[in-house]
Scaffold this motif. Structure first.
Motif, PDB file in Angstrom:
ATOM      1  N   SER A 116       0.833  -1.212   0.000  1.00 24.22           N
ATOM      2  CA  SER A 116       0.000   0.000   0.000  1.00 24.22           C
ATOM      3  C   SER A 116       0.864   1.257   0.000  1.00 24.22           C
ATOM      4  O   SER A 116       0.567   2.231  -0.698  1.00 24.22           O
ATOM      5  CB  SER A 116      -0.937   0.009   1.210  1.00 24.22           C
ATOM      6  N   ALA A 124       1.966   2.332  10.197  1.00 22.29           N
ATOM      7  CA  ALA A 124       0.738   2.757   9.521  1.00 22.29           C
ATOM      8  C   ALA A 124       1.067   3.393   8.175  1.00 22.29           C
ATOM      9  O   ALA A 124       0.367   3.166   7.179  1.00 22.29           O
ATOM     10  CB  ALA A 124      -0.039   3.730  10.399  1.00 22.29           C
ATOM     11  N   GLU A 171       1.282   0.164   5.778  1.00 23.02           N
ATOM     12  CA  GLU A 171      -0.136   0.160   5.425  1.00 23.02           C
ATOM     13  C   GLU A 171      -0.525   1.309   4.496  1.00 23.02           C
ATOM     14  O   GLU A 171      -1.650   1.343   3.997  1.00 23.02           O
ATOM     15  CB  GLU A 171      -0.972   0.214   6.705  1.00 23.02           C
ATOM     16  N   LYS A 212      -1.020   4.498   5.116  1.00 27.74           N
ATOM     17  CA  LYS A 212      -2.027   5.406   5.676  1.00 27.74           C
ATOM     18  C   LYS A 212      -1.444   6.792   5.926  1.00 27.74           C
ATOM     19  O   LYS A 212      -0.266   6.932   6.245  1.00 27.74           O
ATOM     20  CB  LYS A 212      -2.591   4.823   6.977  1.00 27.74           C
ATOM     21  N   SER A 213      -2.291   7.793   5.803  1.00 23.25           N
ATOM     22  CA  SER A 213      -1.860   9.170   6.002  1.00 23.25           C
ATOM     23  C   SER A 213      -1.732   9.498   7.487  1.00 23.25           C
ATOM     24  O   SER A 213      -2.627   9.184   8.285  1.00 23.25           O
ATOM     25  CB  SER A 213      -2.873  10.131   5.360  1.00 23.25           C
ATOM     26  N   ASP A 256      -4.384  12.161   8.776  1.00 18.96           N
ATOM     27  CA  ASP A 256      -5.779  11.723   8.869  1.00 18.96           C
ATOM     28  C   ASP A 256      -6.117  11.293  10.299  1.00 18.96           C
ATOM     29  O   ASP A 256      -5.490  10.361  10.826  1.00 18.96           O
ATOM     30  CB  ASP A 256      -5.995  10.554   7.900  1.00 18.96           C
ATOM     31  N   THR A 293      -6.372   7.541  11.205  1.00 25.35           N
ATOM     32  CA  THR A 293      -5.154   6.773  11.476  1.00 25.35           C
ATOM     33  C   THR A 293      -4.871   6.735  12.976  1.00 25.35           C
ATOM     34  O   THR A 293      -4.518   5.685  13.535  1.00 25.35           O
ATOM     35  CB  THR A 293      -3.958   7.379  10.720  1.00 25.35           C
ATOM     36  N   GLU A 305      -7.263   4.480  14.901  1.00 20.84           N
ATOM     37  CA  GLU A 305      -6.891   3.066  14.806  1.00 20.84           C
ATOM     38  C   GLU A 305      -5.696   2.731  15.706  1.00 20.84           C
ATOM     39  O   GLU A 305      -5.680   1.684  16.360  1.00 20.84           O
ATOM     40  CB  GLU A 305      -6.582   2.715  13.352  1.00 20.84           C
TER      41      GLU A 305
END
Length: 209
Positions: free
Chosen positions: A78, A120, A124, A126-127, A130, A133, A136
């Protein structure tokens, strides 16, 4: 001066690939030294004019290959897709604010929280701008996710992140990762980059012996 007067300072940036690679060695080293208090400070690598799309930094793919070869760090599919697409904005201030929000609820777990942030992003994709994130990560660490997200938006958290940047500047640190040993008013470099836990141990012993 006895060991009770010693402490560790780790300067990192959430969007620093070398910090991602260094994380495992640092964890091993820190677990061996629970007697040394650890402060984790965000460095601010991509702020101001450096807050650019990831594709603007053409050295990153080759750097990631070296990081993987030298540290064993894995860059997830990702993240690789995000890197290839190239428009993702690297914003270290937003990441530092997120880290501050997490850290405020569990300062004793700062290093693990930082590692979770980097996983993350680098695994993964992910930003770190955000709030989802951080929700989580909070859940994964048994922190109150709503409280963490609220703290992420708090003006006081922004000021706390900026205070990290100022402290790092005062320490004269311009490259990440950097691990310092604080002994009174003295700051001694212990490691960074590809340094292994064993090498950091040797460095510590040479300083305090």
């Amino acid at each position: 001066m006895n060991n009770k007067e010693l402490a560790l300072i780790y300067v990192w940036d959430a969007y620093c690939g070398w910090c991602y690679g260094f994380s495992k060695s640092l964890k091993v080293f820190h677990e061996k030294h629970p007697e040394l208090p650890l402060t984790v400070l965000s460095g601010g690598l991509f702020v101001g004019e450096r807050k650019q799309p990831i594709g603007s930094y053409t050295h990153i793919p080759e750097a990631n290959k070296r990081i993987s070869q030298l540290t064993g760090a894995e860059f997830g599919a990702s993240y690789q897709s995000l890197l290839k697409e190239g428009t993702f904005i690297l914003d270290s201030e937003a990441a530092a604010i997120g880290f501050s929000a997490l850290r405020s609820f569990a300062p004793e777990r700062s290093l693990n929280l930082a590692s979770s942030m980097q996983r993350a992003f680098y695994y993964e994709g992910k930003s770190l701008s955000d709030p989802t994130t951080y929700r989580e990560i909070a859940i994964a660490h048994n922190l109150d996710p709503e409280a963490v997200v609220a703290r992420f938006a708090d003006v006081a958290t922004i000021k706390d992140a900026q205070a990290d940047f100022m402290k790092v500047q005062q320490l004269g640190i311009h490259s990440y990762p950097t691990l310092l040993l604080q002994r009174g008013n003295e700051y001694i470099g212990l490691g960074g980059g590809i340094m292994t836990a064993e090498k950091m141990e040797d460095r510590l012993n040479s300083v305090i012996s």
